[in-house]
Design a protein around this motif. Sequence first.
Motif: not given
Length: 412
Positions: A109-118, A130-134
Amino acid sequence: MQALLVFLIIAALSLLASSRSLLAPGRFPALAQLAASGLLFLIFGALLGPSLLGVLTARNLDSLSPLVALGLGTGGVLLGLNLEPRLLRLLPRPVYAAAVAHAGTAFLFVALPLSVPLLLSLGLRPLVAVGAAALLGAAASLSSGHFAVLGYRNGRLERARGLGVALLTMMDDAVGLGVLALGLVLGVTGNAVEGLGLLGLTLLLGVACGALLAFLTSSLKDLAEQTTVTLGMVALVGGAAAYLRLSSLLAGVACGATLALMGGRTAERVARALSRVERPTYLVLVFLVGSHIQARDLSAWALLPAFVGLRFLGKVLGGRFAQRLTAGVLDLPPRFGYALISQGGLALCLVAEYMMLVPGSLSQRVLDVVAVGAVVNEMLAHGAFRQVLSAEPRPSPSRTDAPPEGDAGVAA
């Protein structure tokens, strides 16, 4: 001189956090809650850090980085010691599936949506973003069971249900540590093969220190000698990993797990010795993590509501999955997901480790979001846990006695 001043402040805060009269739950409930979880130290660290009052400068933080590494190493050893092989073998498979379900749902729920703005806003290499979103997802997947522990200790929650919550929240630590390892593999060098090599070296260092600690302490009978050798070896594993630019936290976990596997009763004595320094080490570490917060980063503040909101939804939904998977195996309270909102200190350890090994604006932003989010989640957890208690059957009068002493310690 400034470092001395900071230590005096930490000592004063320790006295504050130990004051039963000042921090009585009925008088200042929010303050008592933050003090019990240790996040009060995080707030004071942020206030005294370079981005706000500036009592601690960036140069001071650099000089105090060995303390952060020692704290992470100590935390890792304690986590590894909890990996009791006999207990893990006894747990049925649905318990593992439930732990993965509630932690994995929050992670996704957190990693997938927030990887887009990162990916879009920082212009970084995809693997690093991707590592930061993870890492954000890993921090979101972690929960703390201290509300459940307090609930069954004061008689407001069925004991078996409270223990079930505590068990699943401890097991999701493995998810967080696994994602930290993945984030470091992808982010430390930008080359996955080199990252895997460094991860292997980290685990090898931890295993070697754990085996050496088991050998050195196996024949010791004197408690003082046992404690001295244990603290020395814990400092060695954390310091050596930091010196080699490896993860102190993961090396500590490998050290503790090796000791738990080889040590037998020796592991119990080591865990008892470390428990004496666990609370002060944790509070100092939380304070230092707070002092690294860059409170003026508007991008981090923009990500914060999404991180907190998505994590809340993920935990509630993941809790439903976990209840279905453990039906007839583990007695969990109704609305189990609301008991998982509190985040715990390991989330701070993950992002602190990531920032030390992958320095830069991205890891700084991850730390800012997770650290401030931990405070917000702790405040939300108080109200969320009431939802759990409201669905519980009314306890018998004999179980509504005054709560036992030491609840603050349990909450830590």
